[in-house]
Every structure is written in structure tokens, then in C-alpha cells.
Design a protein around this motif. Structure first.
Motif, mmCIF file in Angstrom:
data_model
loop_
_atom_site.group_PDB
_atom_site.id
_atom_site.type_symbol
_atom_site.label_atom_id
_atom_site.label_comp_id
_atom_site.label_asym_id
_atom_site.label_seq_id
_atom_site.Cartn_x
_atom_site.Cartn_y
_atom_site.Cartn_z
ATOM 1 N N GLY A 198 0.782 -1.228 0.000
ATOM 2 C CA GLY A 198 0.000 0.000 0.000
ATOM 3 C C GLY A 198 0.814 1.278 0.000
ATOM 4 N N PRO A 199 1.794 1.443 0.915
ATOM 5 C CA PRO A 199 2.586 2.677 0.920
ATOM 6 C C PRO A 199 3.342 2.917 -0.384
ATOM 7 N N MET A 200 3.874 1.840 -0.975
ATOM 8 C CA MET A 200 4.567 1.992 -2.261
ATOM 9 C C MET A 200 3.602 2.450 -3.344
ATOM 10 N N ARG A 201 2.415 1.847 -3.370
ATOM 11 C CA ARG A 201 1.422 2.267 -4.371
ATOM 12 C C ARG A 201 1.096 3.741 -4.224
ATOM 13 N N LYS A 202 0.967 4.203 -2.986
ATOM 14 C CA LYS A 202 0.623 5.607 -2.752
ATOM 15 C C LYS A 202 1.707 6.539 -3.264
ATOM 16 N N VAL A 203 2.958 6.204 -2.998
ATOM 17 C CA VAL A 203 4.066 7.048 -3.479
ATOM 18 C C VAL A 203 4.080 7.093 -4.995
ATOM 19 N N VAL A 204 3.962 5.927 -5.611
ATOM 20 C CA VAL A 204 4.015 5.872 -7.080
ATOM 21 C C VAL A 204 2.837 6.631 -7.682
ATOM 22 N N GLU A 205 1.639 6.438 -7.141
ATOM 23 C CA GLU A 205 0.474 7.158 -7.665
ATOM 24 C C GLU A 205 0.629 8.664 -7.490
ATOM 25 N N MET A 206 1.111 9.082 -6.325
ATOM 26 C CA MET A 206 1.268 10.501 -6.041
ATOM 27 C C MET A 206 2.282 11.150 -6.988
ATOM 28 N N LEU A 207 3.435 10.512 -7.178
ATOM 29 C CA LEU A 207 4.486 11.099 -7.994
ATOM 30 C C LEU A 207 4.229 10.920 -9.491
ATOM 31 N N SER A 208 3.514 9.859 -9.862
ATOM 32 C CA SER A 208 3.209 9.661 -11.283
ATOM 33 C C SER A 208 2.402 10.826 -11.836
ATOM 34 N N GLY A 209 1.521 11.375 -11.026
ATOM 35 C CA GLY A 209 0.669 12.451 -11.502
ATOM 36 C C GLY A 209 1.230 13.828 -11.322
ATOM 37 N N SER A 210 2.324 13.955 -10.534
ATOM 38 C CA SER A 210 2.783 15.303 -10.215
ATOM 39 C C SER A 210 4.252 15.568 -10.509
ATOM 40 N N ASP A 211 5.094 14.536 -10.478
ATOM 41 C CA ASP A 211 6.536 14.797 -10.590
ATOM 42 C C ASP A 211 7.243 13.540 -11.091
ATOM 43 N N ALA A 212 7.272 13.373 -12.402
ATOM 44 C CA ALA A 212 7.866 12.169 -12.988
ATOM 45 C C ALA A 212 9.354 12.064 -12.673
ATOM 46 N N ALA A 213 10.044 13.199 -12.618
ATOM 47 C CA ALA A 213 11.481 13.174 -12.334
ATOM 48 C C ALA A 213 11.735 12.695 -10.902
ATOM 49 N N ARG A 214 10.888 13.131 -9.966
ATOM 50 C CA ARG A 214 11.054 12.706 -8.570
ATOM 51 C C ARG A 214 10.704 11.228 -8.422
ATOM 52 N N LEU A 215 9.726 10.762 -9.190
ATOM 53 C CA LEU A 215 9.399 9.334 -9.168
ATOM 54 C C LEU A 215 10.595 8.522 -9.651
ATOM 55 N N ALA A 216 11.234 8.970 -10.704
ATOM 56 C CA ALA A 216 12.415 8.262 -11.209
ATOM 57 C C ALA A 216 13.528 8.245 -10.161
ATOM 58 N N GLN A 217 13.691 9.363 -9.455
ATOM 59 C CA GLN A 217 14.703 9.428 -8.402
ATOM 60 C C GLN A 217 14.361 8.464 -7.261
ATOM 61 N N PHE A 218 13.093 8.433 -6.878
ATOM 62 C CA PHE A 218 12.657 7.503 -5.831
ATOM 63 C C PHE A 218 12.963 6.063 -6.231
ATOM 64 N N ARG A 219 12.654 5.711 -7.460
ATOM 65 C CA ARG A 219 12.895 4.344 -7.912
ATOM 66 C C ARG A 219 14.387 4.021 -7.931
ATOM 67 N N ARG A 220 15.232 4.972 -8.296
ATOM 68 C CA ARG A 220 16.679 4.730 -8.275
ATOM 69 C C ARG A 220 17.153 4.494 -6.837
ATOM 70 N N GLU A 221 16.646 5.283 -5.907
ATOM 71 C CA GLU A 221 17.052 5.126 -4.512
ATOM 72 C C GLU A 221 16.560 3.792 -3.947
ATOM 73 N N TYR A 222 15.351 3.423 -4.303
ATOM 74 C CA TYR A 222 14.802 2.150 -3.836
ATOM 75 C C TYR A 222 15.629 0.984 -4.386
#
Length: 247
Positions: A198-222
Motif C-alpha cells: 500500500g505505501p509503495m502504491r501511494k508514493v508511485v500514484e502521487m508522484l506519477s501524476g505530479s513529478d515524474a522526475a522525482r518518481l524516477a529518483q525515488f525508484r533509483r534510490e529504492y
């Protein structure tokens, strides 16, 4: 104050750690899909399972039917357990109670329903190891929690656990065990977690709609965290097992 030992006892589930015996009255707090509760029921215990999430309880009922075991499943909150004082021989939690937002209240409730001399046991994720580190990363991308809500991985720190149980238990022991989760790569593992947690889904959904670059950064860190634990197509997930006796 307690012992700390390496993996190797074989007590992979908290039912084994708690040394559940036939005829004991056992409560699984945050039972999820029922893994630990059903294991205890198969050992001959009189088992109760409680969880906040109806969907998980539905799966728990299906699992117990398949296993041909009887468990009293109930929807409820770890911070307000609907059971009498000193009613259980064993109270355990397998990665469940750690998500209660106020640990002091959850701890008080768990010990309230446990008999003096009864066993408390739980499995949690240490903050310095694989899953605990990913929890901390996910939380850093989410809005801050309300005041008083403490991070779940704190339950994976023996020093914090000792402090939370101080004066209420004896014979506290800590034990590290390991899960091996199949994964072809950190990216494959993350792709599974993005749909399952659930928490991962929330982060991905939140960043997918607002900040694709930050989502990519999150995925690299993960992926960088998971990379530290991938070997031979499995992800090593070490977790902390705690057992103690109520005073």
C-alpha cells in the motif's frame, strides 16, 4: 536485559518462537492473511485473529478454510482490543502490531489481554536492514505523519523494544531470522512491491501524476537499497524476532 543471537533456530514464524502448545488460548494481533494464526491453530491452540483490514481478513478466512483450521477472526484495532483482561496465554504479531500508530497504547493493550506469566512474541523489520530501510525511504517521500505517530521500523530496534517493555516483562530475548524472496533484479523486485504494498502504491500514484522526475529518483534510490541484498536471484530480508514473559 535479554539475549541477542544469530539466525539458526528455525523459529521462522512467531507461533514457533512463542512455543505455542495445544489447548493454549492465543491471540494474533494484526493477523493479516492469517499465516501465524493458522500455524498456531494447526498446533492445536484455541486461536483468535484481529486485523483492521476487511480484505485481509477475508483472505485469512479463505486460508483457514483450506487448512481446515478454526480461528476466531475479527475486525478490530490493536490500540483497542475487544478482549477481556488476562484472557490469553500467548499474544503474538507477525509484522502487524508495528503499524499501530501509537506504540505505547498498542503495547498496553497487548499486555492487558495477556495473562501474567504469558508469552508475548513478535516479528518486526530492523530499521538498518533491507525492509526497514525501504520503509524509511518511502516515508521520506510521503507527507509527514500526524504528531505522535512513530515509524514502524522502531519496533525492529532492540533498544527501543526494551524501553517499551521495561518493567512489564521478563526473560526478553531477540533473534534474527531471514526470508529469501525470489527476484531477478532490484527492478523486478520493486515492480512487484509497487503493486503489492500500500505505501509503495501511494508514493508511485502521487508522484506519477505530479513529478515524474522525482518518481524516477525515488525508484533509483529504492533499487539501490535492494541491490545491497540481492544475491543468486533472491532478496535477503532479515527480521527481528522478540519474545518475553509478562510479569
Amino acid at each position: 536485559m535479554g539475549a541477542f543471537c544469530a539466525a539458526g533456530s528455525g523459529d521462522h514464524a512467531v507461533s514457533g518462537l512463542a512455543r505455542v502448545r495445544p489447548g493454549q488460548r492465543v491471540l494474533d494481533v494484526g493477523c493479516g492473511t492469517g499465516v501465524a494464526a493458522i500455524t498456531a491453530a494447526r498446533l492445536g491452540a484455541d486461536v483468535y485473529g484481529i486485523d483492521l483490514t476487511p480484505q485481509l481478513l477475508e483472505r485469512a478466512r479463505e486460508n483457514s478454510a483450506i487448512a481446515e483450521t478454526r480461528v476466531d477472526w475479527r475486525e478490530g484495532d490493536a490500540e483497542q482490543l475487544p478482549y477481556e483482561d488476562a484472557g490469553f496465554d500467548v499474544v503474538f504479531s507477525q509484522f502487524g502490531h508495528m503499524f499501530a500508530p501509537r506504540p505505547e497504547i498498542a503495547t498496553r493493550e497487548i499486555l492487558r489481554v495477556l495473562k501474567p506469566g504469558g508469552t508475548i512474541a513478535f516479528a518486526t523489520w530492523p530499521p538498518t536492514l533491507c525492509i526497514g530501510r525501504t520503509f524509511i525511504l518511502v516515508a521520506s517521500y510521503m507527507p509527514p505523519p500526524p504528531p505522535g505517530v512513530l515509524p514502524p521500523p522502531q519496533w525492529g530496534d532492540p533498544n527501543i523494544v526494551r524501553e517499551r517493555l521495561r518493567g512489564r516483562v521478563s526473560n526478553i530475548t531477540f533473534h534474527i531470522e531471514r526470508m529469501l524472496v525470489p527476484a531477478l533484479s532490484p527492478q523486478h523486485y520493486r515492480a512487484q512491491i509497487e503493486t503489492a504494498a500500500g505505501p509503495m502504491r501511494k508514493v508511485v500514484e502521487m508522484l506519477s501524476g505530479s513529478d515524474a522526475a522525482r518518481l524516477a529518483q525515488f525508484r533509483r534510490e529504492y533499487d539501490a537499497i535492494i541491490r545491497d541484498y540481492v544475491q543468486d536471484n533472491v532478496v535477503r530480508q532479515d527480521y527481528l524476532l522478540t519474545r518475553a514473559t509478562k510479569l
